[in-house]
Design a protein around this motif. Structure first.
Motif, PDB file in Angstrom:
ATOM      1  N   CYS A 278       0.848  -1.190   0.000  1.00  0.00           N
ATOM      2  CA  CYS A 278       0.000   0.000   0.000  1.00  0.00           C
ATOM      3  C   CYS A 278       0.888   1.247   0.000  1.00  0.00           C
ATOM      4  O   CYS A 278       1.808   1.360   0.813  1.00  0.00           O
ATOM      5  CB  CYS A 278      -0.878  -0.010   1.250  1.00  0.00           C
ATOM      6  SG  CYS A 278      -1.764   1.539   1.515  1.00  0.00           S
TER       7      CYS A 278
ATOM      8  N   GLN B  79       0.083   4.107   0.921  1.00  0.00           N
ATOM      9  CA  GLN B  79      -0.214   4.980   2.058  1.00  0.00           C
ATOM     10  C   GLN B  79       0.460   4.498   3.345  1.00  0.00           C
ATOM     11  O   GLN B  79       1.022   5.290   4.082  1.00  0.00           O
ATOM     12  CB  GLN B  79      -1.727   5.020   2.306  1.00  0.00           C
ATOM     13  CG  GLN B  79      -2.540   5.449   1.118  1.00  0.00           C
ATOM     14  CD  GLN B  79      -2.739   6.941   1.101  1.00  0.00           C
ATOM     15  OE1 GLN B  79      -2.930   7.558   2.144  1.00  0.00           O
ATOM     16  NE2 GLN B  79      -2.675   7.533  -0.065  1.00  0.00           N
ATOM     17  N   CYS B  80       0.363   3.174   3.587  1.00  0.00           N
ATOM     18  CA  CYS B  80       0.813   2.695   4.890  1.00  0.00           C
ATOM     19  C   CYS B  80       1.817   1.560   4.793  1.00  0.00           C
ATOM     20  O   CYS B  80       2.345   1.117   5.802  1.00  0.00           O
ATOM     21  CB  CYS B  80      -0.384   2.241   5.733  1.00  0.00           C
ATOM     22  SG  CYS B  80      -1.124   0.716   5.146  1.00  0.00           S
TER      23      CYS B  80
ATOM     24  N   HIS C 225      -8.008  -3.822   1.404  1.00  0.00           N
ATOM     25  CA  HIS C 225      -7.352  -2.700   2.067  1.00  0.00           C
ATOM     26  C   HIS C 225      -7.555  -1.373   1.328  1.00  0.00           C
ATOM     27  O   HIS C 225      -7.340  -1.274   0.144  1.00  0.00           O
ATOM     28  CB  HIS C 225      -5.863  -3.046   2.113  1.00  0.00           C
ATOM     29  CG  HIS C 225      -5.047  -2.084   2.871  1.00  0.00           C
ATOM     30  ND1 HIS C 225      -4.688  -2.283   4.160  1.00  0.00           N
ATOM     31  CD2 HIS C 225      -4.497  -0.910   2.508  1.00  0.00           C
ATOM     32  CE1 HIS C 225      -3.956  -1.272   4.563  1.00  0.00           C
ATOM     33  NE2 HIS C 225      -3.824  -0.423   3.586  1.00  0.00           N
TER      34      HIS C 225
ATOM     35  N   HIS D 194      -7.799   3.242   2.133  1.00  0.00           N
ATOM     36  CA  HIS D 194      -7.841   4.351   3.090  1.00  0.00           C
ATOM     37  C   HIS D 194      -8.876   5.346   2.613  1.00  0.00           C
ATOM     38  O   HIS D 194      -9.036   5.541   1.421  1.00  0.00           O
ATOM     39  CB  HIS D 194      -6.483   5.058   3.161  1.00  0.00           C
ATOM     40  CG  HIS D 194      -5.397   4.175   3.676  1.00  0.00           C
ATOM     41  ND1 HIS D 194      -5.004   4.151   4.974  1.00  0.00           N
ATOM     42  CD2 HIS D 194      -4.643   3.250   3.038  1.00  0.00           C
ATOM     43  CE1 HIS D 194      -4.044   3.273   5.127  1.00  0.00           C
ATOM     44  NE2 HIS D 194      -3.798   2.701   3.966  1.00  0.00           N
TER      45      HIS D 194
HETATM   46 ZN    ZN Z   1      -2.611   1.164   3.591  1.00  0.00          ZN
END
Ligand code: ZN
Ligand code: ZN
Length: 201
Positions: free
Chosen positions: A153, A155-156, A166, A168
């Motif tokens: 991911c 983002q994370c 998954h 966000h």
């Molecule tokens: Zn993520």
């Protein structure tokens, strides 16, 4: 010139095949991979086994070496960073020229890049460069654990393969900035201050 180590398993003894044109000698052995046998992202670790299956053939100019090299390269998937084992299996064929024939060989084969010419040194044939030239171009620039690896991911950093649903809730960065300002505006009464300033002008 660097002296070749006869104990190195990457070095063949030209005397095993001799100088009678047409003579053949087969060599099967396992050698430890030399240092830096690969790229920054994927390589056969130093000392790990390279299986060599080689046929030496005496020709007029020298010894024609034909064979295969196989082993296992290791690296990390560029998408998910998982460890990867990649089978390596390459073929090669190279002429190693006797030193006393090298001059003549150069005249006959003037087109041939001299840097690429391989010589028999002290009756020894060093395969390291040939093996590098055979294996390294076959290694992927961007190794992946599998073609459809979903990666991480952005983002994370979570592994998307473990958690395909998954996601966000993405907030527009401009709204996020306003949300951060809103409580300040209420508590400090900044709009009132502005109004007062305008009256003074
Ligand atoms: Zn993520
Ligand atoms: Zn992967």
């Amino acid at each position: 010139m660097e002296r070749l180590d006869p104990a190195s398993a990457l070095v063949l003894d030209a005397k095993d095949v001799g100088r009678r044109p047409g003579a053949m000698h087969a060599v099967e052995r396992t050698a430890g991979a030399p240092a830096d046998f690969g790229t920054d992202v994927i390589a056969v670790p130093e000392g790990q086994p390279l299986a060599l299956d080689v046929r030496m053939e005496s020709v007029h100019e020298g010894v024609l070496v034909t064979g295969t090299v196989s082993g296992t390269a290791v690296g990390a998937c560029v998408r998910c960073l998982d460890d990867i084992d990649l089978p390596v299996d390459a073929r090669f064929q190279e002429l190693f020229v006797w030193p006393d024939r090298a001059e003549h060989h150069r005249e006959v084969d003037a087109e041939h890049d001299q840097d690429e010419e391989h010589q028999i040194v002290d009756d020894m044939i060093d395969l390291e460069t040939v093996l590098r030239d055979a294996v390294l171009p076959s290694l992927p620039f961007q190794p992946v654990c599998r073609d459809d690896c979903p990666g991480l991911c952005s983002q994370c950093g979570a592994r998307l393969e473990d958690d395909p649903e998954h996601h966000h809730d993405v907030i527009d960065p401009r709204w996020a900035a306003l949300e951060a300002l809103a409580p300040l505006a209420g508590s400090q009464g900044s709009s009132e201050t502005e109004t007062n300033d305008e009256k003074r002008n």
